[in-house]
Design an enzyme around this catalytic site. Structure first.
Site, PDB file in Angstrom:
ATOM      1  N   HIS A  83       0.833  -1.193   0.000  1.00  0.00           N
ATOM      2  CA  HIS A  83       0.000   0.000   0.000  1.00  0.00           C
ATOM      3  C   HIS A  83       0.872   1.248   0.000  1.00  0.00           C
ATOM      4  CE1 HIS A  83      -3.941  -2.019   1.592  1.00  0.00           C
ATOM      5  NE2 HIS A  83      -3.465  -2.575   0.488  1.00  0.00           N
ATOM      6  N   GLU A 129       1.112   3.748   2.072  1.00  0.00           N
ATOM      7  CA  GLU A 129       1.764   4.037   3.343  1.00  0.00           C
ATOM      8  C   GLU A 129       2.998   3.168   3.536  1.00  0.00           C
ATOM      9  OE1 GLU A 129      -2.766   4.116   4.180  1.00  0.00           O
ATOM     10  OE2 GLU A 129      -1.370   3.210   2.748  1.00  0.00           O
TER      11      GLU A 129
END
Length: 349
Positions: free
Chosen positions: A30, A32
């Site tokens: 992802h 992040e």
């Protein structure tokens, strides 16, 4: 069929960018996680700016919340929450419980929503996201007075239109377009897996069994107010699914498509179909190819038919408008004004 969200993340410390990342592919890290990996030890005490609420569940990848906490991030600023039922504010609550400051919103929240209309609309409004697409001349015609429409767009403009098909689960036209143009309505660029679902709104069941789209692989749905008779049987014999509705209107068609797992719909007209979706308020985006051609003619059709709007002040407008060039054509894309505000209200978990 709705897609994964498009997510980006940036880490900053002392007003300077430390690292950034984005979600590149299904099953991949992802946004992040990418940013945290790139930052390494510099993530401790940093602020994480992200377009979407960090996930807190185990999916194809580990929970982003755990990675954010472990990295020692001090503050998280997200444009909006995630409507995924496994998240829906739980990511924010988990971050706060770990002592991380959380802020939601900001000046880019509307842009973040518009970036992810294909992800958000099916989940928040319970219907497919709808993009209205057409090609028109400089004087606002989609065909000449004789119905000639090939080709208004330049080759580059047509490729842009084909790329839109790669981004949607289904494409819809009216029976008038089938009779006038006999389109294939297929994908041709090879950017998506499998064929697109072809949809025809055909109240009187006028679509011929010899229609070109029936020669191409993939499902064809025909919505009609007539389920029986030789025309319906002929279409079924060619593999089409004929669906009877009390009234072939946008709301009923979208409800049935949603039940069939269609999350995103590209509407390519004609003008009566576009007019019906606009009148019903059941559209989210517009994508227009404007060609440097003037055809004239008071009888030449425009892109949006129907009764229209009597007062200009009440006419729907666009927000987040983007203008570009494709060959000699100008392409204009934008979202229905107010749609981002409406969705943000629903995203306040």
């Amino acid at each position: 069929m709705a897609p994964n969200p498009l997510v980006g993340a940036v880490l900053t410390r002392d007003g300077r960018v430390v690292a950034e990342g984005y979600h590149r592919r299904v099953g991949g890290p992802h946004a992040e996680a990418e940013a945290l990996t790139a930052a390494g030890g510099k993530a401790r005490g940093a602020t994480l700016w992200v377009t979407l609420e960090p996930c807190c569940h185990q999916g194809r990848t580990p929970p982003c919340v755990e990675a954010v906490v472990a990295a020692g991030v001090r503050r998280v600023v997200a444009c909006h929450g995630d409507p995924d039922p496994r998240v829906r504010g739980e990511g924010f609550r988990a971050l706060r419980a770990a002592g991380i400051e959380v802020a939601v919103g900001g000046p880019l929240a509307g842009a973040a929503v518009r970036l992810n209309l294909r992800y958000l609309v099916p989940r928040l409004l319970g219907r497919p996201q709808v993009t209205l697409k057409w090609a028109m001349t400089l004087d606002g015609r989609i065909a000449t007075v004789t119905g000639d429409a090939k080709w208004i767009s330049s080759p580059r403009g047509r490729e842009w239109g084909l790329a839109l098909r790669e981004e949607h689960d289904a494409i819809l036209v009216g029976s008038g377009t089938v009779l006038a143009d006999d389109p294939r309505l297929d994908r041709r660029l090879g950017r998506s897996e499998g064929p697109i679902v072809r949809v025809v709104m055909d109240r009187r069941l006028r679509m011929p069994a010899g229609a070109a789209m029936l020669d191409r692989p993939g499902p064809v749905l025909v919505y009609s107010e007539r389920l029986s008779g030789s025309a319906a049987e002929a279409l079924r014999d060619r593999g089409a699914v004929v669906v009877e509705l009390p009234a072939v209107e946008p709301e009923a068609v979208l409800a049935d498509l949603s039940a069939r797992g269609i999350g995103n719909l590209l509407v390519e007209g004609g003008s009566g179909i576009h007019g019906a979706f606009v009148a019903a308020g059941l559209w989210d985006r517009v994508a227009v190819d404007l060609a440097p051609v003037v055809v004239g003619g008071s009888g030449a059709p425009g892109p949006v038919g129907g009764a229209g709007t009597s007062a200009l002040a009440a006419a729907p407008r666009l927000e987040g408008v983007v203008v570009g060039r494709r060959g000699g054509d100008v392409v204009v894309e934008g979202a229905r004004e107010g749609c981002s505000r409406e969705l943000l209200q629903r995203l306040a978990f």
